[in-house]
Design a protein around this motif. Structure first.
Motif, PDB file in Angstrom:
ATOM      1  N   ASN A 192      -1.633   3.126   7.516  1.00 24.70           N
ATOM      2  CA  ASN A 192      -2.625   3.820   6.698  1.00 24.70           C
ATOM      3  C   ASN A 192      -2.888   5.244   7.166  1.00 24.70           C
ATOM      4  O   ASN A 192      -3.231   6.113   6.359  1.00 24.70           O
ATOM      5  N   ARG A 193      -2.703   5.489   8.440  1.00 26.53           N
ATOM      6  CA  ARG A 193      -2.915   6.854   8.961  1.00 26.53           C
ATOM      7  C   ARG A 193      -1.808   7.788   8.488  1.00 26.53           C
ATOM      8  O   ARG A 193      -2.051   8.961   8.225  1.00 26.53           O
ATOM      9  N   ASP A 214       2.424   8.614   3.953  1.00 27.39           N
ATOM     10  CA  ASP A 214       3.642   9.193   3.375  1.00 27.39           C
ATOM     11  C   ASP A 214       4.817   9.201   4.337  1.00 27.39           C
ATOM     12  O   ASP A 214       5.964   9.350   3.909  1.00 27.39           O
ATOM     13  N   ARG A 215       4.538   9.064   5.628  1.00 30.34           N
ATOM     14  CA  ARG A 215       5.590   9.198   6.627  1.00 30.34           C
ATOM     15  C   ARG A 215       6.276   7.884   6.954  1.00 30.34           C
ATOM     16  O   ARG A 215       7.481   7.842   7.213  1.00 30.34           O
ATOM     17  N   ILE A 216       5.522   6.803   6.999  1.00 27.62           N
ATOM     18  CA  ILE A 216       6.090   5.495   7.332  1.00 27.62           C
ATOM     19  C   ILE A 216       6.668   4.899   6.054  1.00 27.62           C
ATOM     20  O   ILE A 216       5.971   4.321   5.235  1.00 27.62           O
ATOM     21  N   GLN A 217       7.980   5.076   5.900  1.00 24.62           N
ATOM     22  CA  GLN A 217       8.663   4.701   4.666  1.00 24.62           C
ATOM     23  C   GLN A 217       9.480   3.419   4.788  1.00 24.62           C
ATOM     24  O   GLN A 217       9.915   2.853   3.785  1.00 24.62           O
ATOM     25  N   LEU A 218       9.689   2.958   6.027  1.00 21.63           N
ATOM     26  CA  LEU A 218      10.488   1.759   6.296  1.00 21.63           C
ATOM     27  C   LEU A 218       9.757   0.916   7.328  1.00 21.63           C
ATOM     28  O   LEU A 218       9.059   1.451   8.201  1.00 21.63           O
ATOM     29  N   ASN A 225      -0.228  -9.924  11.614  1.00 21.70           N
ATOM     30  CA  ASN A 225      -0.971  -9.960  10.349  1.00 21.70           C
ATOM     31  C   ASN A 225      -0.084  -9.438   9.217  1.00 21.70           C
ATOM     32  O   ASN A 225      -0.300  -8.361   8.665  1.00 21.70           O
ATOM     33  N   PHE A 226       0.925 -10.223   8.861  1.00 19.62           N
ATOM     34  CA  PHE A 226       1.902  -9.777   7.877  1.00 19.62           C
ATOM     35  C   PHE A 226       1.280  -9.517   6.502  1.00 19.62           C
ATOM     36  O   PHE A 226       1.723  -8.620   5.781  1.00 19.62           O
ATOM     37  N   GLU A 227       0.271 -10.290   6.137  1.00 20.44           N
ATOM     38  CA  GLU A 227      -0.331 -10.091   4.823  1.00 20.44           C
ATOM     39  C   GLU A 227      -0.883  -8.675   4.676  1.00 20.44           C
ATOM     40  O   GLU A 227      -0.607  -7.983   3.690  1.00 20.44           O
ATOM     41  N   GLN A 228      -1.659  -8.226   5.645  1.00 20.02           N
ATOM     42  CA  GLN A 228      -2.227  -6.879   5.572  1.00 20.02           C
ATOM     43  C   GLN A 228      -1.161  -5.801   5.775  1.00 20.02           C
ATOM     44  O   GLN A 228      -1.248  -4.718   5.186  1.00 20.02           O
ATOM     45  N   ILE A 229      -0.168  -6.090   6.593  1.00 15.70           N
ATOM     46  CA  ILE A 229       0.928  -5.142   6.788  1.00 15.70           C
ATOM     47  C   ILE A 229       1.626  -4.882   5.448  1.00 15.70           C
ATOM     48  O   ILE A 229       1.816  -3.731   5.041  1.00 15.70           O
ATOM     49  N   PHE A 230       2.001  -5.944   4.750  1.00 18.97           N
ATOM     50  CA  PHE A 230       2.693  -5.792   3.469  1.00 18.97           C
ATOM     51  C   PHE A 230       1.787  -5.159   2.411  1.00 18.97           C
ATOM     52  O   PHE A 230       2.213  -4.254   1.678  1.00 18.97           O
ATOM     53  N   LYS A 231       0.557  -5.623   2.317  1.00 15.57           N
ATOM     54  CA  LYS A 231      -0.337  -5.121   1.279  1.00 15.57           C
ATOM     55  C   LYS A 231      -0.575  -3.623   1.426  1.00 15.57           C
ATOM     56  O   LYS A 231      -0.560  -2.869   0.438  1.00 15.57           O
ATOM     57  N   PHE A 255       1.311  -1.399   3.200  1.00 16.50           N
ATOM     58  CA  PHE A 255       2.582  -0.683   3.066  1.00 16.50           C
ATOM     59  C   PHE A 255       2.931  -0.517   1.584  1.00 16.50           C
ATOM     60  O   PHE A 255       3.296   0.582   1.137  1.00 16.50           O
ATOM     61  N   ASN A 256       2.815  -1.577   0.819  1.00 15.22           N
ATOM     62  CA  ASN A 256       3.105  -1.516  -0.617  1.00 15.22           C
ATOM     63  C   ASN A 256       2.121  -0.605  -1.351  1.00 15.22           C
ATOM     64  O   ASN A 256       2.510   0.125  -2.265  1.00 15.22           O
ATOM     65  N   ALA A 257       0.851  -0.650  -0.951  1.00 11.34           N
ATOM     66  CA  ALA A 257      -0.160   0.201  -1.588  1.00 11.34           C
ATOM     67  C   ALA A 257       0.142   1.677  -1.382  1.00 11.34           C
ATOM     68  O   ALA A 257      -0.244   2.520  -2.198  1.00 11.34           O
ATOM     69  N   ASN A 258       0.858   2.004  -0.308  1.00 13.52           N
ATOM     70  CA  ASN A 258       1.250   3.385  -0.033  1.00 13.52           C
ATOM     71  C   ASN A 258       2.484   3.804  -0.829  1.00 13.52           C
ATOM     72  O   ASN A 258       2.954   4.935  -0.698  1.00 13.52           O
TER      73      ASN A 258
END
Length: 297
Positions: free
Chosen positions: A227-228, A231-235, A251-257, A259-262
């Motif tokens: 979240n910080r 735009d930079r963390i693309q993978l 915490n894969f659920e929050q990681i995916f949610k 990342f996808n929201a970005n």
């Protein structure tokens, strides 16, 4: 670069994330979902000898049957570019990215070896461009003892990114845990190496591939970093102690949610235990976890 296999043997570190991240409930084993409904990538390093030499073609087909649809290479696995491209295509798997490291013999990045490193990337980019892949990624941390060292490395990353961009690729960097060490600078606050890499590189030239497991091993929350630096963390490298979801510390659920929201969705499953002979089994169990997870789109 840190030997990832040896690092995993440290049992104390393996439980670090449990005190930092919300637990993922794994009381029930997820039901196996049918492959083909989701796009799931894997890192070829995970398979070791099970995906090398004479095992490559059959191994790729087996991974596709598990539900994997694209791959990030770690070198050519003993085959030429054209051979591997054909085997992947025949298996229904797309080559998206690759991992490579320049060899500086332990020397710091500097003005004296910058051109040698850039020349290495020029050669590798020319060799990999025919794959039609999108990314070429460095997973090895150079020697860094100060903020100035890290900035010099970031300068070389930008130069590599310029070469990749001209060939239609995006150059990237993949972390382990040591990037979350802080380094000192004259008259400035201590800074995370990873933060320097992100802020001192050009977004149009350098992508960040965040390994969420090694981020936790660096005592950081992957969700905060995602979240910080939206735009930079693309993978992402999606990883757990062994099989995804079984340790309860990621915490894969929050990681995916998040990342996808970005606006990003490219990730690669990686299994660190490459010497057990159970890589294929663990890759299949991990695929089943992702295919059954509602938060993986």
């Amino acid at each position: 670069m840190l030997d990832r296999r040896d690092f995993l043997k440290s049992a104390g570190l393996l439980t670090l994330g449990a005190t930092m991240m919300p637990e993922v409930a794994m009381a029930k084993k997820p039901k196996k979902a049918k492959p083909g409904k989701k796009q799931i990538g894997f890192q070829a390093y995970s398979l070791g000898p099970e995906l090398a030499g004479d095992n490559t073609a059959a191994g790729l087909k087996r991974l596709h049957d598990m539900g994997y649809t694209y791959v990030e290479l770690a070198g050519f696995e003993g085959h030429s570019a054209s051979e591997l491209q054909k085997m992947a295509s025949d298996a229904g798997i797309k080559v998206v990215s690759t991992h490579l490291n320049p060899n500086t013999n332990g020397e710091k990045y500097s003005s004296s070896n910058k051109q040698m490193i850039v020349d290495f990337w020029k050669k590798q980019i020319d060799e990999h461009a025919p794959f039609g892949m999108q990314y070429i990624v460095q997973p090895g941390l150079p020697r860094i003892d100060s903020i100035d060292d890290a900035k010099r490395v970031a300068d070389v990353f930008n130069a590599a990114g310029e070469v990749a961009k001209k060939a239609g690729l995006k150059w990237g960097y993949h972390n382990h845990n040591r990037e979350f060490n802080k380094v000192k600078g004259e008259g400035s606050p201590d800074r995370f190496i990873e933060e320097i890499f992100i802020t001192e590189t050009d977004p149009s030239l350098v992508a960040i591939e965040l390994d969420v497991y090694w981020t936790v091993m660096g005592q950081q929350d992957p969700v905060e970093w995602i979240n910080r630096y939206k735009d930079r963390i693309q993978l992402l490298h999606i990883k757990d102690r062994l099989v995804l979801g079984q340790s309860g510390m990621m915490n894969f659920e929050q990681i995916f949610k998040n990342f996808n929201a970005n606006g990003h969705n490219t990730f690669f499953v990686e299994i660190e235990d490459t010497r057990s002979g159970k890589q294929m089994q663990r890759m299949e169990e991990s695929a089943n976890y992702l295919l059954a997870a509602d938060f993986v789109k």
